[in-house]
Design an enzyme around this catalytic site. Structure first.
Site, PDB file in Angstrom:
ATOM      1  N   HIS A   1     -29.339  68.701  24.162  1.00  0.00           N
ATOM      2  CA  HIS A   1     -28.446  69.700  23.611  1.00  0.00           C
ATOM      3  C   HIS A   1     -28.487  69.052  22.210  1.00  0.00           C
ATOM      4  O   HIS A   1     -28.255  68.202  21.836  1.00  0.00           O
ATOM      5  CB  HIS A   1     -26.801  69.544  24.346  1.00  0.00           C
ATOM      6  CG  HIS A   1     -26.345  70.272  24.208  1.00  0.00           C
ATOM      7  ND1 HIS A   1     -25.596  70.515  22.714  1.00  0.00           N
ATOM      8  CD2 HIS A   1     -25.249  71.163  24.614  1.00  0.00           C
ATOM      9  CE1 HIS A   1     -24.748  71.357  22.689  1.00  0.00           C
ATOM     10  NE2 HIS A   1     -24.677  71.950  23.990  1.00  0.00           N
TER      11      HIS A   1
ATOM     12  N   ASN B   1     -38.998  72.214  17.140  1.00  0.00           N
ATOM     13  CA  ASN B   1     -40.014  72.710  17.535  1.00  0.00           C
ATOM     14  C   ASN B   1     -41.133  72.122  16.606  1.00  0.00           C
ATOM     15  O   ASN B   1     -41.147  71.469  15.392  1.00  0.00           O
ATOM     16  CB  ASN B   1     -39.936  74.198  17.110  1.00  0.00           C
ATOM     17  CG  ASN B   1     -39.344  74.987  18.387  1.00  0.00           C
ATOM     18  OD1 ASN B   1     -39.156  74.553  19.349  1.00  0.00           O
ATOM     19  ND2 ASN B   1     -38.891  75.984  18.099  1.00  0.00           N
TER      20      ASN B   1
ATOM     21  N   HIS C   1     -38.831  77.659  27.287  1.00  0.00           N
ATOM     22  CA  HIS C   1     -39.661  76.401  27.264  1.00  0.00           C
ATOM     23  C   HIS C   1     -39.689  75.645  28.676  1.00  0.00           C
ATOM     24  O   HIS C   1     -39.472  74.513  29.191  1.00  0.00           O
ATOM     25  CB  HIS C   1     -38.516  75.415  26.622  1.00  0.00           C
ATOM     26  CG  HIS C   1     -38.479  75.547  24.885  1.00  0.00           C
ATOM     27  ND1 HIS C   1     -39.362  75.081  23.823  1.00  0.00           N
ATOM     28  CD2 HIS C   1     -37.780  76.471  24.466  1.00  0.00           C
ATOM     29  CE1 HIS C   1     -39.049  75.628  22.722  1.00  0.00           C
ATOM     30  NE2 HIS C   1     -38.154  76.512  23.151  1.00  0.00           N
TER      31      HIS C   1
HETATM   32 FE1  HDE Z   1     -33.806  76.521  22.201  1.00  0.00          FE
HETATM   33  N1  HDE Z   1     -33.187  76.831  24.364  1.00  0.00           N
HETATM   34  N2  HDE Z   1     -32.490  78.204  21.959  1.00  0.00           N
HETATM   35  N3  HDE Z   1     -34.402  76.493  20.393  1.00  0.00           N
HETATM   36  N4  HDE Z   1     -35.056  75.234  22.931  1.00  0.00           N
HETATM   37  C1  HDE Z   1     -33.537  76.015  25.360  1.00  0.00           C
HETATM   38  O1  HDE Z   1     -31.789  75.048  26.738  1.00  0.00           O
HETATM   39  C2  HDE Z   1     -31.773  78.607  22.638  1.00  0.00           C
HETATM   40  C3  HDE Z   1     -33.951  77.124  19.398  1.00  0.00           C
HETATM   41  C4  HDE Z   1     -35.675  74.455  21.967  1.00  0.00           C
HETATM   42  O2  HDE Z   1     -37.636  70.415  26.474  1.00  0.00           O
HETATM   43  C5  HDE Z   1     -32.676  76.342  26.634  1.00  0.00           C
HETATM   44  O3  HDE Z   1     -32.206  73.300  28.151  1.00  0.00           O
HETATM   45  C6  HDE Z   1     -30.762  79.594  21.745  1.00  0.00           C
HETATM   46  C7  HDE Z   1     -34.693  76.715  18.251  1.00  0.00           C
HETATM   47  C8  HDE Z   1     -36.575  73.363  22.742  1.00  0.00           C
HETATM   48  O4  HDE Z   1     -35.716  70.773  27.678  1.00  0.00           O
HETATM   49  C9  HDE Z   1     -31.828  77.223  26.060  1.00  0.00           C
HETATM   50  C10 HDE Z   1     -31.505  79.623  20.589  1.00  0.00           C
HETATM   51  C11 HDE Z   1     -35.150  75.675  18.448  1.00  0.00           C
HETATM   52  C12 HDE Z   1     -36.119  73.620  24.205  1.00  0.00           C
HETATM   53  C13 HDE Z   1     -31.912  77.666  24.618  1.00  0.00           C
HETATM   54  C14 HDE Z   1     -32.506  78.638  20.648  1.00  0.00           C
HETATM   55  C15 HDE Z   1     -35.370  75.649  19.874  1.00  0.00           C
HETATM   56  C16 HDE Z   1     -35.125  74.702  24.012  1.00  0.00           C
HETATM   57  C17 HDE Z   1     -33.523  76.433  27.575  1.00  0.00           C
HETATM   58  C18 HDE Z   1     -31.209  80.544  19.405  1.00  0.00           C
HETATM   59  C19 HDE Z   1     -36.010  74.693  17.447  1.00  0.00           C
HETATM   60  C20 HDE Z   1     -36.698  72.842  25.424  1.00  0.00           C
HETATM   61  C21 HDE Z   1     -33.353  75.288  28.601  1.00  0.00           C
HETATM   62  C22 HDE Z   1     -29.924  80.245  18.983  1.00  0.00           C
HETATM   63  C23 HDE Z   1     -34.871  74.131  16.579  1.00  0.00           C
HETATM   64  C24 HDE Z   1     -35.829  71.394  25.600  1.00  0.00           C
HETATM   65  C25 HDE Z   1     -32.555  74.431  28.125  1.00  0.00           C
HETATM   66  C26 HDE Z   1     -36.763  70.761  26.820  1.00  0.00           C
HETATM   67  C27 HDE Z   1     -34.597  75.101  25.132  1.00  0.00           C
HETATM   68  C28 HDE Z   1     -31.254  78.243  23.885  1.00  0.00           C
HETATM   69  C29 HDE Z   1     -33.477  78.441  19.434  1.00  0.00           C
HETATM   70  C30 HDE Z   1     -35.848  74.488  20.428  1.00  0.00           C
HETATM   71  C31 HDE Z   1     -31.710  78.556  26.973  1.00  0.00           C
HETATM   72  C32 HDE Z   1     -29.613  80.383  22.215  1.00  0.00           C
HETATM   73  C33 HDE Z   1     -34.131  77.292  16.710  1.00  0.00           C
HETATM   74  C34 HDE Z   1     -37.426  72.474  22.230  1.00  0.00           C
HETATM   75  O5  HDE Z   1     -30.412  76.808  26.157  1.00  0.00           O
END
Ligand code: HDE
Length: 764
Positions: free
Chosen positions: A397, A205, A133
């Site tokens: 978070h 999402n 993202h």
């Molecule tokens: Fe994320 N995801 N994600 N994700 N995600 C990040 O956090 C992660 C997942 C989503 O505009 C990171 O601050 C793991 C689902 C958005 O700043 C990180 C898993 C959904 C954003 C991270 C998921 C999301 C992130 C990278 C599997 C929809 C952007 C930077 C368990 C429900 C937020 C940060 C923004 C961002 C980890 C799966 C949505 C690496 C480990 C499911 C919208 O922490």
């Protein structure tokens, strides 16, 4: 409800600010996009003056202290002050163009502090981009609760009419920070609610399911989707071997992949996307009763997409298309809105609903089975003042919760609860990222967390530990009546420690089939085209064959059509295809939506009926849309002696993909630069053509992207020259400009004129 009062005060301030901005000459009848606060003079200004305030469409974070207290400091105080250039220490400077040297031709002196400070700071301007993202855009806004959720949650910000300031960041997943906006990908939709009870983040999402069922697979799916590690290509896309290698071997990804291959993967605008919390959450009411829920954002503007060719052209023409669209809409006063809704399910020990496992993030619950109940309205009404300070530094978070909202045992969510804290430590340079202005809660903070890099708070007292007697025992525990957060005492089933998924997680195909069967024929055509394109970019034959095996488990027509495009035999399904009930709510087509913020191009030249152009331009603005006049050259049109008409685009700079619809004020003659050597879009030149060839290209593209086309006067001539049948659906040459515009706007309400292109007979 007491607890939300501070937030309400803050919202009023924001609302007032927006009102002030409007009365301050803010969102207006102007075409959005002016870069600075004031028009730039020709000569460099030399008279000292204070820094200009932000533009009327912009708002920074409210000025809270690092410990969450609202101050009287105006938001402009976050910014630079004083009329003179200074060092970071406040020393006024006389020059920033020359290093300090031993004579004009002599060596630069090490004692030049200004030089060292300026270069040192510049050297460190970049921080690591988000690991996923990375590419995003954001806006400030307000969430107003309807109060309908109070039957299921005690969350104070969801009580009737409570207004909560929010900051929303939209993003793509795979691309780097500088990648293009309209790639085929999932979009992030992350909302930070600054409630009076602390921050609540809904980090969702635009697709309601996820690739994996367990967070431990996240590095795998992302490594597969990111560019290949040797050549670091391709950027920001899934059309490559490693992505398809992974998803064809790991079939729980099938549902999410199918959504990506549908039009949902190429949104027209952030403003026209749904949002989903994906996981099931648990709401808790005042008496402790619990309900399982899924969160949905429903855009007031409807859910709309680009065509694939359009998306690809835009990535070259305007890689910032989505972020520009969001900022321009807000600047123009066409504030994007979404309703927040919940699907509710009884909190039973099985945590299933009508046989659907609510803890499996690869499954949806069709809206026909559990309707989405609206609980509040989100309005985005201000652009950030500074991209880095706000959009880049914001840290979401999924574990930022408030009383009344709790998590479930979805194993995907569990990993996220770890990841989002952990990742900020590298990205934002230490553990104090919650103190960055955009992240500061709007509730008092007394956390006993101390020191660390970039500590902004000056903590008093000597006893940051509990229990203590030296600081008067402070801080104290809150009971539930004081808003203390208590994790729901959910019964955990007695079980053995295993690395296993529940049996129901093994169903990877019934819901992809449900999604496929819920799409209209034209949407299915797009899915076939997308799979054929993406798999066509895959090098390894075995991976394509494996991907076809997956498609065979969804639908034989889909599989056969993609196989035909790839020149491969279509495999038969291994399992008999499940019988599923389609969910019409999953289709994007068939409804009518508001057209606010839509862009209508008006093609004109000096010979056009400019009086009508003026009238239509104003009518489009009055309708909350954006009129862009496209002419042979820049500047003004005004040969009729009336008020000059400002030209926003020229035949050389414009491309059809910038517009939702086109209006032709007659047939424009070729511009002076309409020859191939100057502008390749002009093709072989213009000899003998009465119409500018760039306009013909524009019309042909808009036609095949199913956009409404209208015109008056001798517009028919240009349309016919472009090879367009003026009797085709959505093409209108009217008696008057008014009639043409009216029809165009009516068609725009349905987004595109798909009946122009009948889908294949066998697809329905
Ligand atoms: Fe994320 N995801 N994600 N994700 N995600 C990040 O956090 C992660 C997942 C989503 O505009 C990171 O601050 C793991 C689902 C958005 O700043 C990180 C898993 C959904 C954003 C991270 C998921 C999301 C992130 C990278 C599997 C929809 C952007 C930077 C368990 C429900 C937020 C940060 C923004 C961002 C980890 C799966 C949505 C690496 C480990 C499911 C919208 O922490």
């Amino acid at each position: 409800m007491e607890k939300s009062r501070p937030a309400k005060g803050t919202v009023d301030k924001i609302v007032d600010k927006v009102v002030d901005a409007v009365s301050d000459g803010g969102p207006s009848n102007e075409i959005p996009g002016r870069p600075g606060r004031e028009p730039a003079p020709l000569e460099e200004p030399t008279e000292p003056r204070a820094p200009l305030p932000p533009k009327p469409d912009q708002a920074g974070p409210e000025v809270f202290t690092a410990t969450g207290r609202l101050t009287d400091v105006p938001p402009t105080a976050w910014a630079q002050g004083g009329e003179y250039l200074t060092t970071a220490q406040g020393l006024r400077l006389t020059d920033t163009d020359h290093s300090l040297k031993a004579g004009p031709r002599g060596p630069v002196l090490l004692q030049d502090h200004h030089l060292r400070e300026k270069i040192m700071h510049f050297d460190h301007e970049r921080i690591p981009e988000r690991v996923v993202h990375a590419r995003g855009a954001a806006a400030h806004g307000v969430f107003r609760a309807y109060g309908t959720a109070t039957t299921v949650t005690r969350a104070a910000f969801l009580a009737k009419d409570v207004e909560t300031p929010v900051f929303v960041r939209f993003s793509t997943v795979l691309g780097s920070r500088g990648s293009a906006d309209t790639v085929r990908d999932t979009r992030g939709f992350a909302t930070k609610f600054y409630t009076g009870e602390g921050v609540f983040d809904l980090v969702g999402n635009n697709i309601p399911v996820f690739f994996i069922q367990d967070a431990i697979k996240f590095p795998d799916v992302i490594h597969a989707g990111k560019p290949h590690p040797d050549r670091e290509i391709p950027q920001a896309q899934s059309a490559h071997d490693t992505f398809w290698d992974f998803v064809s071997l790991h079939t729980e990804a099938t549902h999410h992949t199918l959504w990506n291959m549908s039009d949902r993967g190429i949104a027209r605008s952030f403003r026209m996307m749904e949002g989903f919390g994906v996981h099931t959450f648990r709401l808790v009411d005042a008496k402790g009763a619990t309900t399982l829920v899924k969160f949905h954002w429903k855009p007031k503007a409807g859910v709309h997409s680009l065509t694939w060719e359009e998306a690809q052209l835009i990535n070259g023409m305007d890689p910032d298309f989505h972020r520009r669209d969001l900022a321009d809409a807000i600047e123009a006063g066409a504030y994007p809105q979404w309703e927040l809704g919940i699907q509710t399910f009884p909190d039973t020990p099985e945590q299933t609903f009508q046989g659907i496992d609510l803890l499996d993030p690869t499954k949806i619950v069709p809206e026909e089975l559990a309707p989405v109940q609206p609980i509040g309205l989100l309005t985005l009404n201000a652009n950030p003042v500074n991209f880095f300070a706000e959009t880049e530094q914001v840290a979401f978070h999924p574990g930022h919760l408030v009383p009344g909202i709790d998590i479930t045992d979805d194993p995907l969510l569990a990993g996220r609860l770890f990841s989002y804290l952990d990742t900020q430590i590298t990205r934002l340079g230490g553990p104090n990222f919650a103190q960055i202005p955009i992240n500061r809660p709007h509730a008092p903070i007394n956390d006993m967390l101390r020191d660390g890099f970039h500590q902004d708070a000056v903590h008093s007292g000597v006893a940051p530990y509990k229990p203590n007697s030296l600081d008067g025992g402070c801080p104290f525990f809150a009971g539930q009546s004081e808003g203390g957060y208590r994790e729901t005492p959910v019964r955990v089933p007695a079980a053995e420690k295993v690395r296993e998924a529940p049996a129901s997680y093994a169903d990877h195909f019934s819901q992809p089939r449900l999604f496929w069967l819920s799409l209209t024929p034209v949407e299915r055509e797009h899915v076939i085209a997308a799979y054929t394109f993406e798999l066509g970019k895959v090098y390894e034959q075995a991976i394509k064959e494996r991907a076809l095996r997956t498609l065979a488990e969804i639908d034989s027509y889909l599989c056969e059509q993609v196989a035909q495009g790839l020149g491969l035999p279509a495999p038969k399904p291994v399992n008999s295809l499940p019988s599923v009930e389609p969910s019409p709510a999953l289709s994007q087509l068939g409804r009518t939506w508001p057209t606010t913020g839509r862009i209508i191009g008006i093609v004109a030249d000096d010979g056009s009926d400019l009086e009508t152009v003026r009238t239509l331009r104003q009518a489009i603005l009055d309708g909350g849309m954006v009129p862009l006049v496209i002419a042979p050259a820049g500047g003004m049109l005004g040969a009729d002696g009336g008020d000059p008409v400002t030209v926003q685009r020229t035949f050389a700079t414009a491309r059809s993909v910038e517009f939702d619809a086109l209006l032709l004020a007659g047939t424009p003659a070729p511009g002076k630069d309409a020859y191939g050597a100057r502008d390749a879009k002009a093709g072989n030149g213009v000899t003998g053509t009465p119409t500018d060839p760039r306009v013909l290209l524009m019309l042909a593209e808009a036609f095949r992207h199913a956009k409404p086309l209208g015109g008056w006067a001798d517009a028919e001539q240009a349309l016919t020259a472009a090879g367009i049948d003026t009797a085709a659906p959505g093409v209108l040459v009217a008696e008057s400009g008014d009639a043409a515009l009216e029809e165009i706007v009516r068609l725009l309400g349905r987004h595109r004129v798909w009946d122009r292109f009948p889908p294949a007979v066998g697809i329905a």
